[in-house]
Design a protein around this motif. Sequence first.
Motif, PDB file in Angstrom:
ATOM      1  N   ARG A  62     -13.997  11.222 -99.345  1.00 17.54           N
ATOM      2  CA  ARG A  62     -13.488  12.228-100.275  1.00 17.54           C
ATOM      3  C   ARG A  62     -12.028  11.916-100.621  1.00 17.54           C
ATOM      4  O   ARG A  62     -11.124  12.680-100.323  1.00 17.54           O
ATOM      5  N   VAL A  63     -11.840  10.765-101.231  1.00 13.97           N
ATOM      6  CA  VAL A  63     -10.510  10.316-101.593  1.00 13.97           C
ATOM      7  C   VAL A  63     -10.519   9.945-103.076  1.00 13.97           C
ATOM      8  O   VAL A  63     -11.503   9.430-103.578  1.00 13.97           O
ATOM      9  N   ARG A  64      -9.423  10.249-103.755  1.00 16.83           N
ATOM     10  CA  ARG A  64      -9.313   9.907-105.170  1.00 16.83           C
ATOM     11  C   ARG A  64      -8.627   8.550-105.281  1.00 16.83           C
ATOM     12  O   ARG A  64      -7.568   8.333-104.704  1.00 16.83           O
ATOM     13  N   VAL A  65      -9.224   7.662-106.054  1.00 16.01           N
ATOM     14  CA  VAL A  65      -8.704   6.305-106.193  1.00 16.01           C
ATOM     15  C   VAL A  65      -7.289   6.327-106.771  1.00 16.01           C
ATOM     16  O   VAL A  65      -6.414   5.597-106.302  1.00 16.01           O
ATOM     17  N   ARG A  78      -4.993  -2.758-110.321  1.00 10.46           N
ATOM     18  CA  ARG A  78      -4.682  -3.728-109.259  1.00 10.46           C
ATOM     19  C   ARG A  78      -5.425  -3.380-107.978  1.00 10.46           C
ATOM     20  O   ARG A  78      -5.959  -4.257-107.305  1.00 10.46           O
ATOM     21  N   LEU A  79      -5.464  -2.092-107.614  1.00 13.77           N
ATOM     22  CA  LEU A  79      -6.187  -1.684-106.412  1.00 13.77           C
ATOM     23  C   LEU A  79      -7.660  -2.076-106.524  1.00 13.77           C
ATOM     24  O   LEU A  79      -8.221  -2.652-105.591  1.00 13.77           O
ATOM     25  N   TRP A  80      -8.285  -1.770-107.648  1.00 14.75           N
ATOM     26  CA  TRP A  80      -9.694  -2.107-107.832  1.00 14.75           C
ATOM     27  C   TRP A  80      -9.912  -3.618-107.691  1.00 14.75           C
ATOM     28  O   TRP A  80     -10.836  -4.069-107.032  1.00 14.75           O
ATOM     29  N   SER A  81      -9.018  -4.398-108.314  1.00 15.59           N
ATOM     30  CA  SER A  81      -9.160  -5.849-108.293  1.00 15.59           C
ATOM     31  C   SER A  81      -9.001  -6.413-106.880  1.00 15.59           C
ATOM     32  O   SER A  81      -9.822  -7.201-106.411  1.00 15.59           O
ATOM     33  N   ARG A  82      -7.935  -6.022-106.179  1.00 16.70           N
ATOM     34  CA  ARG A  82      -7.667  -6.537-104.828  1.00 16.70           C
ATOM     35  C   ARG A  82      -8.728  -6.043-103.835  1.00 16.70           C
ATOM     36  O   ARG A  82      -9.202  -6.804-102.999  1.00 16.70           O
ATOM     37  N   PHE A  83      -9.095  -4.780-103.921  1.00 11.31           N
ATOM     38  CA  PHE A  83     -10.097  -4.197-103.013  1.00 11.31           C
ATOM     39  C   PHE A  83     -11.422  -4.934-103.186  1.00 11.31           C
ATOM     40  O   PHE A  83     -12.041  -5.365-102.214  1.00 11.31           O
ATOM     41  N   PRO A  91     -13.136   0.425-104.693  1.00 13.21           N
ATOM     42  CA  PRO A  91     -12.776   1.571-103.856  1.00 13.21           C
ATOM     43  C   PRO A  91     -13.692   2.775-104.098  1.00 13.21           C
ATOM     44  O   PRO A  91     -14.035   3.498-103.167  1.00 13.21           O
ATOM     45  N   LYS A  92     -14.103   2.971-105.344  1.00 12.16           N
ATOM     46  CA  LYS A  92     -14.993   4.095-105.646  1.00 12.16           C
ATOM     47  C   LYS A  92     -16.341   3.912-104.958  1.00 12.16           C
ATOM     48  O   LYS A  92     -16.885   4.852-104.363  1.00 12.16           O
ATOM     49  N   ARG A  93     -16.888   2.699-105.014  1.00 13.65           N
ATOM     50  CA  ARG A  93     -18.178   2.433-104.367  1.00 13.65           C
ATOM     51  C   ARG A  93     -18.056   2.583-102.854  1.00 13.65           C
ATOM     52  O   ARG A  93     -18.946   3.115-102.204  1.00 13.65           O
ATOM     53  N   ALA A  94     -16.939   2.134-102.300  1.00 16.95           N
ATOM     54  CA  ALA A  94     -16.711   2.292-100.857  1.00 16.95           C
ATOM     55  C   ALA A  94     -16.706   3.778-100.491  1.00 16.95           C
ATOM     56  O   ALA A  94     -17.331   4.181 -99.499  1.00 16.95           O
ATOM     57  N   ALA A  95     -16.026   4.587-101.291  1.00 22.45           N
ATOM     58  CA  ALA A  95     -15.984   6.030-101.029  1.00 22.45           C
ATOM     59  C   ALA A  95     -17.384   6.645-101.122  1.00 22.45           C
ATOM     60  O   ALA A  95     -17.753   7.484-100.297  1.00 22.45           O
ATOM     61  N   GLN A  96     -18.163   6.213-102.097  1.00 17.94           N
ATOM     62  CA  GLN A  96     -19.530   6.723-102.221  1.00 17.94           C
ATOM     63  C   GLN A  96     -20.370   6.362-100.999  1.00 17.94           C
ATOM     64  O   GLN A  96     -21.134   7.196-100.497  1.00 17.94           O
ATOM     65  N   LEU A  97     -20.236   5.140-100.514  1.00 20.64           N
ATOM     66  CA  LEU A  97     -21.007   4.712 -99.342  1.00 20.64           C
ATOM     67  C   LEU A  97     -20.595   5.468 -98.086  1.00 20.64           C
ATOM     68  O   LEU A  97     -21.446   5.875 -97.284  1.00 20.64           O
ATOM     69  N   VAL A  98     -19.300   5.674 -97.913  1.00 20.71           N
ATOM     70  CA  VAL A  98     -18.813   6.413 -96.750  1.00 20.71           C
ATOM     71  C   VAL A  98     -19.285   7.862 -96.823  1.00 20.71           C
ATOM     72  O   VAL A  98     -19.730   8.436 -95.822  1.00 20.71           O
ATOM     73  N   ARG A  99     -19.225   8.446 -98.013  1.00 16.94           N
ATOM     74  CA  ARG A  99     -19.684   9.829 -98.193  1.00 16.94           C
ATOM     75  C   ARG A  99     -21.186   9.927 -97.926  1.00 16.94           C
ATOM     76  O   ARG A  99     -21.661  10.848 -97.260  1.00 16.94           O
ATOM     77  N   PHE A 100     -21.954   8.953 -98.412  1.00 19.47           N
ATOM     78  CA  PHE A 100     -23.398   8.906 -98.150  1.00 19.47           C
ATOM     79  C   PHE A 100     -23.673   8.810 -96.654  1.00 19.47           C
ATOM     80  O   PHE A 100     -24.527   9.521 -96.122  1.00 19.47           O
ATOM     81  N   ASP A 101     -22.963   7.942 -95.963  1.00 18.64           N
ATOM     82  CA  ASP A 101     -23.154   7.771 -94.516  1.00 18.64           C
ATOM     83  C   ASP A 101     -22.924   9.094 -93.790  1.00 18.64           C
ATOM     84  O   ASP A 101     -23.714   9.497 -92.930  1.00 18.64           O
ATOM     85  N   HIS A 102     -21.850   9.774 -94.145  1.00 18.70           N
ATOM     86  CA  HIS A 102     -21.549  11.067 -93.518  1.00 18.70           C
ATOM     87  C   HIS A 102     -22.668  12.074 -93.804  1.00 18.70           C
ATOM     88  O   HIS A 102     -23.147  12.755 -92.891  1.00 18.70           O
TER      89      HIS A 102
END
Length: 169
Positions: A62-65, A78-83, A91-102
Amino acid sequence: VPLQDVWGRDAGRAEDRLRAAASWDERFAIARDILGRRMDARPPVDPEVAHVWRRTLASRGRVRVDGVADEVGWSRKRLWSRFRSQLGITPKRAAQLVRFDHAAHLLAAGHCAAGVAAESGYADQSHLNREIKAFAGLTPTAVAEAPWLAIDDVAWPASASVSSPARHP
């Protein structure tokens, strides 16, 4: 993806070593050695990317990029590219996966889907249903009964509690 597509010739050598091993203990030692050398050879992750990953885990997705990009002093682009270049997903997909896991672990713990949706940051229960279907190909009820959720108790016994925000290194 076949291992050879990822590791090239090293995949064949690894398979040969593993097949020649006389015991499971020897195979695990070989695998530990191979993976350790590959981990040592990889470039380090930017501290900013590591920070965003830790914040994503701590917030249970539950974090805003835009907010974390500002925290690390980078533009969103830059964050999207480096991440993505360092972790393989945005980063958005990572947040979705972490939220799904929870959410999946809450469902497995017996919580109702509507409550899980609210606690996990989904807009509503249908949003939860869509994401679970997209990630797991199952309904929330089927995910709650999925045997793969029980693996956590074996793999990460100290963090088997659903309330723990970071089960992964």
